[in-house]
Design a protein around this motif. Structure first.
Motif, PDB file in Angstrom:
ATOM      1  N   MET A 385     -35.835   7.432  49.141  1.00 28.15           N
ATOM      2  CA  MET A 385     -34.552   8.004  48.714  1.00 28.15           C
ATOM      3  C   MET A 385     -34.763   8.996  47.567  1.00 28.15           C
ATOM      4  N   THR A 386     -35.641   8.667  46.644  1.00 26.03           N
ATOM      5  CA  THR A 386     -35.909   9.560  45.514  1.00 26.03           C
ATOM      6  C   THR A 386     -36.560  10.858  45.995  1.00 26.03           C
ATOM      7  N   ASN A 387     -37.528  10.729  46.912  1.00 25.13           N
ATOM      8  CA  ASN A 387     -38.184  11.924  47.451  1.00 25.13           C
ATOM      9  C   ASN A 387     -37.191  12.811  48.199  1.00 25.13           C
ATOM     10  N   ALA A 388     -36.377  12.199  49.040  1.00 23.83           N
ATOM     11  CA  ALA A 388     -35.403  12.968  49.811  1.00 23.83           C
ATOM     12  C   ALA A 388     -34.371  13.619  48.890  1.00 23.83           C
ATOM     13  N   TYR A 389     -33.944  12.887  47.895  1.00 21.00           N
ATOM     14  CA  TYR A 389     -32.975  13.429  46.938  1.00 21.00           C
ATOM     15  C   TYR A 389     -33.552  14.659  46.234  1.00 21.00           C
ATOM     16  N   ASN A 390     -34.796  14.570  45.849  1.00 24.52           N
ATOM     17  CA  ASN A 390     -35.421  15.696  45.151  1.00 24.52           C
ATOM     18  C   ASN A 390     -35.533  16.927  46.065  1.00 24.52           C
ATOM     19  N   VAL A 391     -35.895  16.709  47.327  1.00 23.25           N
ATOM     20  CA  VAL A 391     -35.963  17.824  48.278  1.00 23.25           C
ATOM     21  C   VAL A 391     -34.581  18.451  48.452  1.00 23.25           C
ATOM     22  N   LEU A 392     -33.573  17.604  48.604  1.00 22.45           N
ATOM     23  CA  LEU A 392     -32.206  18.102  48.790  1.00 22.45           C
ATOM     24  C   LEU A 392     -31.738  18.910  47.582  1.00 22.45           C
ATOM     25  N   GLN A 393     -31.954  18.378  46.398  1.00 21.26           N
ATOM     26  CA  GLN A 393     -31.452  19.062  45.205  1.00 21.26           C
ATOM     27  C   GLN A 393     -32.214  20.356  44.921  1.00 21.26           C
ATOM     28  N   LYS A 394     -33.489  20.411  45.301  1.00 21.87           N
ATOM     29  CA  LYS A 394     -34.240  21.651  45.130  1.00 21.87           C
ATOM     30  C   LYS A 394     -33.775  22.706  46.128  1.00 21.87           C
ATOM     31  N   GLU A 410     -31.748   3.105  39.639  1.00 23.31           N
ATOM     32  CA  GLU A 410     -32.184   4.499  39.531  1.00 23.31           C
ATOM     33  C   GLU A 410     -31.327   5.462  40.364  1.00 23.31           C
ATOM     34  N   LEU A 411     -30.589   4.931  41.340  1.00 18.03           N
ATOM     35  CA  LEU A 411     -29.795   5.790  42.222  1.00 18.03           C
ATOM     36  C   LEU A 411     -28.316   5.821  41.869  1.00 18.03           C
ATOM     37  N   VAL A 412     -27.897   4.996  40.937  1.00  9.74           N
ATOM     38  CA  VAL A 412     -26.473   4.848  40.636  1.00  9.74           C
ATOM     39  C   VAL A 412     -25.833   6.161  40.231  1.00  9.74           C
ATOM     40  N   ASP A 413     -26.530   6.977  39.464  1.00 11.43           N
ATOM     41  CA  ASP A 413     -25.950   8.234  38.983  1.00 11.43           C
ATOM     42  C   ASP A 413     -26.279   9.416  39.894  1.00 11.43           C
ATOM     43  N   LYS A 414     -26.924   9.154  41.031  1.00  7.93           N
ATOM     44  CA  LYS A 414     -27.349  10.230  41.925  1.00  7.93           C
ATOM     45  C   LYS A 414     -26.624  10.227  43.260  1.00  7.93           C
ATOM     46  N   ILE A 415     -26.391   9.060  43.837  1.00 12.76           N
ATOM     47  CA  ILE A 415     -25.835   8.951  45.183  1.00 12.76           C
ATOM     48  C   ILE A 415     -24.320   9.018  45.123  1.00 12.76           C
ATOM     49  N   TYR A 416     -23.747  10.032  45.752  1.00 10.26           N
ATOM     50  CA  TYR A 416     -22.290  10.184  45.737  1.00 10.26           C
ATOM     51  C   TYR A 416     -21.603   9.014  46.444  1.00 10.26           C
ATOM     52  N   ASP A 417     -22.011   8.717  47.667  1.00 13.20           N
ATOM     53  CA  ASP A 417     -21.425   7.625  48.461  1.00 13.20           C
ATOM     54  C   ASP A 417     -22.472   6.526  48.558  1.00 13.20           C
ATOM     55  N   TYR A 418     -22.349   5.527  47.687  1.00 13.24           N
ATOM     56  CA  TYR A 418     -23.348   4.466  47.597  1.00 13.24           C
ATOM     57  C   TYR A 418     -22.715   3.172  48.096  1.00 13.24           C
ATOM     58  N   CYS A 419     -23.220   2.681  49.215  1.00 13.47           N
ATOM     59  CA  CYS A 419     -22.712   1.468  49.845  1.00 13.47           C
ATOM     60  C   CYS A 419     -23.785   0.394  49.763  1.00 13.47           C
TER      61      CYS A 419
END
Length: 612
Positions: A385-394, A410-419
């Protein structure tokens, strides 16, 4: 009474609230693996027996469902609410074909609401079993029948020594004057036209109005499986016939307040778990010169179809991290489809996704969909998830991401829709941060949760409990991974090769609803009522009512579902006397008889209250 507003509401209701019909498949209900015992039926009265019943009990087809009939009942509702009630018919001797119908709603004997605002249909039995966990289902647990299908039929005969539930739906007009309305469920012998049973029901409508589905605050996310529909109806994938077949199902899904479109970016995000493979809704082509071309035709058509029925708050696109990390696309130079198997931390992964995401973002902005679109993942690791998030944000800074999976700080402040998985929790600080950012926080159940859940072997009240649990935990909504993921025999057997029965769908072919799904809708409505009333009670300083309501909801935080807990919250939000429902009237003596404590928790798998 001025009927003009009601006639206008009826016209709108017939166009929206009553979903489009599908061809009514005729099929043979499965045989009951259990035989009726004459010794049990011998004392049942002659002729047809009819009673109001509990929506939260499973009535066996071969057993006498009850000895004390409930021939008059009262239900409580808000204006604009969709309300369900269950009746049971049973007989010692076979009947002629029976026809069921609901009358007009009357006040003091005068017609007030047209009968078209209610429907009565027979319920059908489907095979279930006792599997209640993940992994292959070898069909070795005991099988039984459960009345889960709300059929489209208003006529049928009853076999000797059998029971048959009936489901009644009442769509309360939004502009209806508060008061008590009298309706009758009428059972007629279709051969003689004689009335053989009548069950009165009184609908007490208060002055509150249920928010329309598109205006509700509770976030509902059932993942769609459009390819099951194309297979079932024999249409090609994404032909006009396929879209036409999908529409009525999506209309029904929108009734629950469904918030999210499930879109597929690359072939099969979930490996082998689905009966039908998920084709991509975007065609990706690597050109001979190394550049990329993307065809959004199917994606645009599907998103537009969902939008047209009211599913338009969010688009979740799966997946940057599929389960087998294989991505299929068409290679122009090779003249065929090729597969790239990679991992999230590699340069080739970034080379695949960067142009895709940048082109996709441009297309979404052109369509006006960018702000409500998330790149979504399911149960992936923190590293991926961290790797994918970084690719997306770049690639596209600020583009939203969604995840259904385990809690990671670590994902609480990053994932818009967190289930997060059922039973896990965000901290209060997490929720405050996420609310401040406008993020969506929900929970989901899967095969890992035996109860509460929406399997066919769960109590129906579980489905109504799930939204209350989410609300009690400070969450915005609930997600379930499959809504219409049928195999080749969904109308007769709810078991599936990998999961508990009914886990893969809660709507049946022919656009037949289920008790589980209707109870879930009622749970969502109860959650909406809670939000409306707590605001009103606070504003009016009605502390006694506010304290009672918040206490009842808080009891759901431990995650232990019960019909009693659901009924209590339902009673309070309807501002009704106690006990007010058929459920409470029927369940209370059973609780006492079985000496059930812990606030009346009733579990089907503990063999209590399955049959009265």
């Amino acid at each position: 009474m001025n009927f003009r507003p009601l006639l206008l509401s009826l016209a709108l209701l017939l166009g929206a609230q009553f979903v489009s019909a599908q061809p009514a498949e005729r099929y043979t209900e499965p045989a009951d693996p259990h035989q009726a015992a004459l010794s049990e039926w011998i004392n049942v009265g002659a002729g047809l027996n009819a009673s109001w019943a509990s929506r939260d009990l499973h009535y066996a087809r071969h057993k006498v469902p009850m000895t004390r009939l409930v021939q008059d009942t009262t239900v409580y509702a808000w204006r604009g609410e969709r309300l369900g009630a269950e009746a049971i018919l049973f007989t010692k001797t076979a009947t002629n074909k029976l026809r069921i119908s609901l009358t007009d709603w009357t006040q003091s004997g005068t017609k007030a609401v047209d009968a078209a605002y209610g429907t009565a249909t027979f319920m059908n039995y489907v095979i279930t079993d006792e599997k209640r966990n993940c992994g292959a289902n070898d069909m070795s647990t005991p099988a039984s029948l459960v009345a889960d299908i709300i059929d489209n039929s208003h006529e049928r005969s009853l076999e000797a020594m059998s029971a048959r539930p009936v489901w009644c739906t009442f769509n309360v007009p939004r502009n209806l004057t508060a008061g008590t309305y009298d309706v009758k469920l009428v059972v007629t012998d279709a051969t003689t036209a004689n009335t053989v049973a009548t069950l009165p029901i009184h609908i007490v409508v208060n002055s509150h109005t249920m928010p329309a589905a598109e205006n509700r605050t509770f976030h509902v996310d059932f993942w769609q499986q459009p390819y099951a529909v194309s297979r079932w109806y024999g249409t090609g994938r994404w032909t006009q016939a396929h879209f036409d077949a999908l529409r009525p199902y999506l209309e029904r899904l929108a009734q629950s307040g469904q918030s999210v479109v499930s879109a597929i970016l690359f072939y099969e995000p979930w490996g082998d778990q689905s009966y039908d493979k998920f084709d991509p809704m975007i065609k990706s082509t690597r050109k001979a010169d190394g550049t990329w071309e993307y065809d959004y035709t199917v994606f645009d058509h599907y998103v537009s179809l969902c939008d047209s029925v009211g599913i338009n708050r969010q688009i979740n696109c799966y997946s940057m991290v599929p389960w087998d990390m294989t991505f299929k696309y068409y290679d122009e130079q090779e003249g065929k489809k090729v597969s790239l198997k990679t991992s999230t931390g590699t340069a080739e992964y970034a080379r695949l996704w960067t142009p895709f995401l940048q082109a996709f973002a441009r297309h979404l902005k052109e369509k006006g969909w960018y702000d409500k679109t998330c790149i979504a993942m399911d149960e992936r690791s923190l590293t991926d998830m961290t790797n994918a998030y970084n690719v997306l944000q770049k690639a596209v800074p600020g583009m939203k991401m969604a995840l259904a999976g385990n809690y990671h700080k670590e994902l609480v402040d990053k994932i818009y829709d967190y289930c997060i998985a059922y039973g896990q929790s965000f901290t209060e600080a997490d929720l405050q941060l996420r609310r401040a950012k406008g993020f969506v926080s929900t929970c989901y159940t899967s095969c890992a949760e035996s109860e509460p859940n929406i399997f066919t072997n769960n109590n129906p009240s579980d489905a109504a409990f799930l939204p209350l649990y989410a609300l009690s935990k400070g969450l915005d909504g609930y997600l379930h991974w499959s809504w219409m993921n049928w195999d080749d025999h969904p109308l007769t057997d709810s078991r599936y090769r990998l999961f508990p029965p009914g886990d893969t769908y809660c709507v049946y072919p022919g656009n037949r609803s289920s008790v589980r799904y209707e109870r879930f809708i009622e749970g969502v409505q109860t959650a909406e009522k809670y939000v409306v009333l707590t605001k009103a009670y606070k504003a009016a300083n009605m502390t006694d009512k506010l304290d009672a309501l918040t206490k009842a909801l808080s009891a759901c935080q431990d995650g232990v579902a019960s019909a009693h807990r659901v009924a209590l919250v339902e009673r309070l939000v309807n501002e009704a006397p106690a006990p007010h429902t058929t459920e409470e009237r029927i369940l209370k003596p059973i609780i006492k008889k079985n000496k059930i404590k812990t606030d009346g928790i009733i579990r089907r798998n503990k063999k209590k209250c399955v049959n009265l």
